[in-house]
Design an enzyme around this catalytic site. Sequence first.
Site, PDB file in Angstrom:
ATOM      1  N   PHE A 244      -5.254  21.080  18.349  1.00  8.94           N
ATOM      2  CA  PHE A 244      -5.392  20.356  19.617  1.00  8.94           C
ATOM      3  C   PHE A 244      -6.816  19.916  19.919  1.00  8.94           C
ATOM      4  O   PHE A 244      -7.177  19.701  21.066  1.00  8.94           O
ATOM      5  CB  PHE A 244      -4.841  21.198  20.775  1.00  8.94           C
ATOM      6  CG  PHE A 244      -3.502  21.806  20.496  1.00  8.94           C
ATOM      7  CD1 PHE A 244      -2.396  20.994  20.284  1.00  8.94           C
ATOM      8  CD2 PHE A 244      -3.332  23.179  20.419  1.00  8.94           C
ATOM      9  CE1 PHE A 244      -1.158  21.543  20.009  1.00  8.94           C
ATOM     10  CE2 PHE A 244      -2.093  23.735  20.139  1.00  8.94           C
ATOM     11  CZ  PHE A 244      -1.004  22.917  19.936  1.00  8.94           C
ATOM     12  N   ILE A 469      -1.766  20.105  11.122  1.00  9.04           N
ATOM     13  CA  ILE A 469      -2.037  21.119  12.153  1.00  9.04           C
ATOM     14  C   ILE A 469      -0.771  21.465  12.946  1.00  9.04           C
ATOM     15  O   ILE A 469      -0.852  21.954  14.081  1.00  9.04           O
ATOM     16  CB  ILE A 469      -3.158  20.653  13.096  1.00  9.04           C
ATOM     17  CG1 ILE A 469      -2.812  19.320  13.760  1.00  9.04           C
ATOM     18  CG2 ILE A 469      -4.468  20.535  12.328  1.00  9.04           C
ATOM     19  CD1 ILE A 469      -3.842  18.861  14.779  1.00  9.04           C
ATOM     20  N   GLY A 470       0.382  21.219  12.315  1.00  8.05           N
ATOM     21  CA  GLY A 470       1.652  21.500  12.962  1.00  8.05           C
ATOM     22  C   GLY A 470       2.396  20.253  13.358  1.00  8.05           C
ATOM     23  O   GLY A 470       3.500  20.325  13.915  1.00  8.05           O
ATOM     24  N   ASN A 595       9.025   9.811  10.794  1.00  7.45           N
ATOM     25  CA  ASN A 595      10.023  10.879  10.756  1.00  7.45           C
ATOM     26  C   ASN A 595      10.494  11.155  12.179  1.00  7.45           C
ATOM     27  O   ASN A 595       9.806  11.830  12.945  1.00  7.45           O
ATOM     28  CB  ASN A 595       9.422  12.145  10.132  1.00  7.45           C
ATOM     29  CG  ASN A 595      10.460  13.253   9.957  1.00  7.45           C
ATOM     30  OD1 ASN A 595      11.616  13.114  10.365  1.00  7.45           O
ATOM     31  ND2 ASN A 595      10.046  14.354   9.364  1.00  7.45           N
ATOM     32  N   PRO A 596      11.648  10.626  12.576  1.00  8.48           N
ATOM     33  CA  PRO A 596      12.098  10.802  13.961  1.00  8.48           C
ATOM     34  C   PRO A 596      12.203  12.257  14.392  1.00  8.48           C
ATOM     35  O   PRO A 596      11.979  12.572  15.565  1.00  8.48           O
ATOM     36  CB  PRO A 596      13.479  10.128  13.965  1.00  8.48           C
ATOM     37  CG  PRO A 596      13.422   9.144  12.836  1.00  8.48           C
ATOM     38  CD  PRO A 596      12.558   9.791  11.787  1.00  8.48           C
ATOM     39  N   GLY A 667       0.334  11.632  18.318  1.00  7.62           N
ATOM     40  CA  GLY A 667      -0.032  13.012  18.636  1.00  7.62           C
ATOM     41  C   GLY A 667      -0.456  13.244  20.065  1.00  7.62           C
ATOM     42  O   GLY A 667      -0.297  14.342  20.593  1.00  7.62           O
ATOM     43  N   GLU A 668      -0.996  12.210  20.731  1.00  7.66           N
ATOM     44  CA  GLU A 668      -1.586  12.444  22.048  1.00  7.66           C
ATOM     45  C   GLU A 668      -0.967  11.639  23.174  1.00  7.66           C
ATOM     46  O   GLU A 668      -1.053  12.036  24.341  1.00  7.66           O
ATOM     47  CB  GLU A 668      -3.097  12.172  21.962  1.00  7.66           C
ATOM     48  CG  GLU A 668      -3.791  13.283  21.208  1.00  7.66           C
ATOM     49  CD  GLU A 668      -5.146  12.910  20.641  1.00  7.66           C
ATOM     50  OE1 GLU A 668      -6.144  13.492  21.077  1.00  7.66           O
ATOM     51  OE2 GLU A 668      -5.197  12.051  19.743  1.00  7.66           O
TER      52      GLU A 668
END
Length: 707
Positions: A244, A469-470, A595-596, A667-668
């Site tokens: 994060f 990172i996940g 990748n849904p 990601g954000e």
Amino acid sequence: MTTEASLAPVRAVGTGHVRVEGRDKVTGAARYAGEIPFTDLAHGWLVLSTVTRGRIRDVESDAVLAMPGVLAVLDHRNAPPLKTDYIGLLGTGPDPTCAVFQNDRVPHLGWPVALVVAETSEQAREAAESLVVHYEQAAHDVDFTGDHPGAHPSDGHMPAVTDKGDLEAELTASAVVVDATYTTPEEHHHPMEPHAATARWEDDRLEVVDSNQGATWVVAELANLFELDPASVRVRSEHVGGGFGSKGVRAHQVAAVMAARITGRPVRVVLTRRQMFTLAGHRSPTIQRVRLGADADGRLRALDHRSLSRTSTVYEFVEPSAGVARVMYDADAHHTENQVVPLDVPSPTWMRAPGEAPGSFALEAALDELAHACGIDPIELRLRNDPDRGPVSGLPFAGRNLRACFEEGARRFGWNRRDPLPGVRREGRWLLGTGTAAASYGAGAAPSTASITAEADGRFTVRISAADIGTGARTALTLVAADALDVPPERVQVRLGDSAFGPAMIAGGSMGTRSWAWAVMAAARELRDRLVPGAAIPAEGITVRSDTTEAIAALARKERHSFGAQFAEVAVDTGTGEVRVRRMLGVFAAGRIVNPLTARGQFTGGMIWGISMALHEEAARDAVSGGPVGADLAGYHVATHADVPRVEAHWVADEDPEDPVGIKGIGEVGIVGAAAAVANAVWHATGVRHRSLPIRPDRVLAGGRDA
């Protein structure tokens, strides 16, 4: 073995795939940084300052060195010197919070003052807790206020101030004006996996096994700090349990490298949860003033967004909350400004959607206030002010599908059934309300390298210094490579998290997967051109390497962003002050979805974090000690399953034609606007505006004020 380039194309991108490393993670086969075995491993334990500001007078290390298993005590008297005058990978100087044990200064509570190294972690901890450090204390200042005399504009990673038009004149000429101040609290990352690093020297070569967001980044910083040839530094980080923004270069990595050099043994340093509150960075609190002036029809004439954040006296980090206004809405007069005030606190750092997360709360709440004042639907107001060029840059958008997000979101959410009047829907003791907000986050790409090997057995091995990172990046890259090579994903193995694979973008700024996929695609295309149908592949395989530096440099200058529309329904008990989010919906325009399955997890994860931001997350700082109150996950509240009954994420078509894969970044953007949507829904339920987060029960009972 012969190639199969003549096979019909296999389309993996766009279909749901479970994580390729999923089984290893759930069975424990996947090992994280603190679990990798090393022969003759020693353990380091950081000793943190117990005063908020001052200097170290003495460190009583002799008694500790005599304790069982203790190998060394590092502090400012014996630590190796570090180089601190260089330009780092991110285009800035080094983060001075990494320059540990270089002097006797204590800039905040929890500053590293020593490292105890012992045979076992238990011995190291006991010895560290026994170490006596004497200080010369000085007065400290941790009081974050809007009128602090030390506040000043600061650029950070964007210009501090942007300005056009006559702001005061346009405000005066406006039919409707909103002028409000919004605040957000200190927040912390706290990924599930604590920060950990193991360092080992072999002659003049350094190896670090770490939990990080970019092996290339860590190599560059360590090589600079210790004045090493970057080619002599190798960093590995195969599995990362969340980052994060917090897992860059930190004090524990530098301390481990120092200790390994001094002891001649591998040394591991792992942070405790409590230590992470002062050593892993955090999101600064903000005080934001937003002034909006509009015609009666809601067209903006003036937009003024000014944000103040807090930084440390060690390193000036800016939480650029006013930056979101530079993308979202235009006005005849447009002013944005990011200021900071240095205080005696730990240094803030990047945290998911830095700037946009707190900034969107203020801006989107103010837009909601303006819509109500104008008597215009909140969605319609936003669409009336949807620009076709960057409000500040003047550049065209490389796709801006915000309207499509709002239209699809309104349809799915049932927005047309909403009564615009606040405080009219009731269900028993609960007042019900709905709210919305817009979202945006940058969609950049950075140069990266990758290699792909066509193996003799028909498989393909991708090597890239990416960091998963996940987010599911390993799986996404597998799908991208499979499509580019026209083979099933099962024939592709992606190896990542190793600086030996060459430089690559970090996992940050929603730029990771886009940057890496570009490099993988380029390598795959070249490899396919080199493979001869029917020809045997030698035992050592055929390898090609790509470098996207020139391709990315050739991109035309445009505003590149992902967009989204957030919707929330809340129930508020005005008798107890309890706020419950009943449902949340987000619709996003974020490029091609690789990748849904994992993408939906990224979107909903961000939205849930937005619920936490709106209702729960708040790190309190003690004015007397200067330290965090309740530095643990018992006192630091986050949303749990009970708080999140229904969260949906969807997306609209939004491929970027200038990207070889068509993707942007996800990601954000999921957290952006989410807190504002919840806050706007609370207003709609109660008729009371909450301009300070989190919306705690006591604030609800006090009518939006602090009790």
